[in-house]
Design an enzyme around this catalytic site. Structure first.
Site, PDB file in Angstrom:
ATOM      1  N   GLU A 233      -5.968 -11.027  -1.027  1.00 22.01           N
ATOM      2  CA  GLU A 233      -6.818 -10.775   0.144  1.00 22.01           C
ATOM      3  C   GLU A 233      -8.294 -10.732  -0.230  1.00 22.01           C
ATOM      4  O   GLU A 233      -9.055  -9.884   0.257  1.00 22.01           O
ATOM      5  CB  GLU A 233      -6.416  -9.447   0.813  1.00 22.01           C
ATOM      6  CG  GLU A 233      -4.935  -9.361   1.155  1.00 22.01           C
ATOM      7  CD  GLU A 233      -4.537  -8.097   1.910  1.00 22.01           C
ATOM      8  OE1 GLU A 233      -5.432  -7.364   2.385  1.00 22.01           O
ATOM      9  OE2 GLU A 233      -3.323  -7.856   2.027  1.00 22.01           O
TER      10      GLU A 233
ATOM     11  N   GLU B 133       0.789  -1.242   0.000  1.00 22.70           N
ATOM     12  CA  GLU B 133       0.000   0.000   0.000  1.00 22.70           C
ATOM     13  C   GLU B 133       0.820   1.291   0.000  1.00 22.70           C
ATOM     14  O   GLU B 133       0.587   2.184   0.809  1.00 22.70           O
ATOM     15  CB  GLU B 133      -0.949   0.005   1.207  1.00 22.70           C
ATOM     16  CG  GLU B 133      -1.862  -1.210   1.247  1.00 22.70           C
ATOM     17  CD  GLU B 133      -2.857  -1.192   2.412  1.00 22.70           C
ATOM     18  OE1 GLU B 133      -2.766  -0.281   3.253  1.00 22.70           O
ATOM     19  OE2 GLU B 133      -3.705  -2.081   2.461  1.00 22.70           O
TER      20      GLU B 133
END
Ligand code: XIL
Length: 416
Positions: free
Chosen positions: A317, A199
């Site tokens: 995920e 991220e």
């Protein structure tokens, strides 16, 4: 005490897109060898007794093992260590969870316990015990491990040594390098792939900015602050390769599958890395997606864009809640049969896209972010109440239609 500010800021970031929706590998990450899986013969590799899967609920299933339908890892994110829902805790419930995980999955991702603050909170003191226990459990039970995450800005999970860092950008980069290399080396041979950096970009495609103390809203990065810019990303990749020359190294992020400016920026970084021989093997698509966003064609295009760089694609995920938490009032108060069937189709279409677009040697695998609906991270972060129902199993560990949707895609059956 630090907070998970990211979630709040992510909410702000995702809203516009979600609203729109309302309308060269060096490693061996070959699929788990079936002869080495729980329920089969002893692999001679461990000392734990695999839980019996005789009592695993199988209502509606016409297959025994989900993982067996795939030629790539089928992963599950799990709690472990001191987490209250640790997969390895004592008791009948945990044993039943282990039986379901072992039966259907061939890879584990630790949901938290390999993050920076868990493995290395105070400078120079590494606490590997919990992560070692989980990796041993996976290997003893014929599963592989995907490591998550060597470098992440999240204020909630950055270590004290980063929080309190006193030094120059040069010393910080050297220290980050030591952190990454030490951890990668420790798990070398046990972890087949790593989310090296997690991220690092905004959805707009900008690198996250720098923050001294995470006081803004967690949107910015203390790693950027101490390193004086995004150079820490390549530092982490180089160090990971030094630490473990064989693991696949991924850049991992959310909101890449809309195929928008964020993916474009990540791929620009990849192009630059490849030009300068900075190691990177694949892109991890978190895919915390919605029922109605992004479109399947955008998902397909996003995978294709990564493949153009000759990189692996891993869905790291995956979860798909029934209600979109960013589009106003929930449209479903209950988990109806219609919702279950729609979710089955959506899961199927995502996996079908993966199989259609990503060639076999570029499939890093597909991992689901949690086992049962009631324990999804989405509930605490984005929902009031439990109206998410985003995963493949009910709280009673019963398979949901979504599980059959995944299996259908893996078997090349049409999605319906
Ligand atoms: C989440 C965990 O699931 C939660 O238990 C924890 O409280 C916060 O982090 N993207 C990521 C994961 O890369 O690390 C996050 O995991 C979910 C979003």
């Amino acid at each position: 005490m630090h907070h998970y500010f990211d979630t709040l800021s992510r909410l702000a970031l995702i809203v516009p897109m979600a609203m729109a929706g309302c309308s060269s590998s060096s490693s061996d990450s070959t699929p788990t060898d079936p002869s080495n899986h729980p329920g089969d013969d002893d692999d001679g590799n461990g000392d734990t007794t695999p839980p019996s899967d005789d009592d695993v609920p199988t209502t509606g299933l016409d297959f025994t093992h989900l993982w067996e339908l795939a030629d790539f890892p089928i992963g599950m994110a799990v709690s472990a260590g001191a987490e209250s829902r640790s997969l390895l805790r004592a008791g009948e419930r945990a044993e039943a969870e282990r039986a379901v995980v072992n039966r259907h999955f061939s890879q584990l991702t630790p949901g938290n316990i390999m993050k920076m603050s868990y493995l290395h909170d105070n400078w120079g003191q590494y606490t590997f015990d919990h992560a070692d226990a989980l990796t041993d459990y996976a290997l003893d039970n014929g599963m592989t491990v995907h490591g998550h995450a060597l470098a992440w800005h999240s204020c909630y999970q950055i270590p004290e040594w980063v929080w309190d860092y006193q030094g120059t950008p040069e010393t910080f980069l050297a220290d980050l390098s030591t952190h990454v290399e030490t951890i990668a080396a420790h798990f070398s041979g046990k972890v087949v792939s790593w989310d090296v950096v997690n991220e690092a970009f905004h959805d707009s495609g900008e690198y996250r900015g720098a923050t001294e103390d995470c006081s803004v809203d967690g949107e910015d990065s203390m790693l950027n602050h101490h390193a004086n810019g995004p150079t820490h990303i390549e530092t982490a990749f180089v160090a990971a390769r030094h630490g473990d020359p064989t693991a696949d190294l991924y850049y991992n992020d959310f909101n890449l599958s809309p195929n928008g400016p964020k993916l474009a920026a990540v791929l620009e970084m990849v192009d630059d890395f490849q030009e300068r021989n900075i190691p990177i093997d694949g892109i991890g698509f978190q895919m915390h997606i919605q029922m109605d966003w992004p479109s399947v064609s955008d998902i397909r295009a996003s995978f294709a864009a990564v493949l153009e760089r000759d990189l692996k694609v891993k869905i790291t995920e995956l979860d798909i809640p029934i209600n979109n938490p960013f589009s106003g009032e929930p449209t479903h108060d209950t988990f109806s049969e219609a919702a279950a069937q729609a979710q089955k189709r959506r899961y199927c279409e995502v996996i079908e896209a993966y199989l259609d677009v990503v060639p076999e040697d570029k499939r890093g695998g597909v991992s689901i972010w949690g086992l049962v609906d009631g324990e999804s991270w989405l509930i605490d972060q984005f929902f009031e109440g439990e109206q998410a129902w985003p995963l493949l199993f009910t709280d009673d560990l019963e398979p949901k239609p979504a599980l059959i949707g995944v299996a259908d895609a893996l078997r090349g059956r049409p999605c319906f």
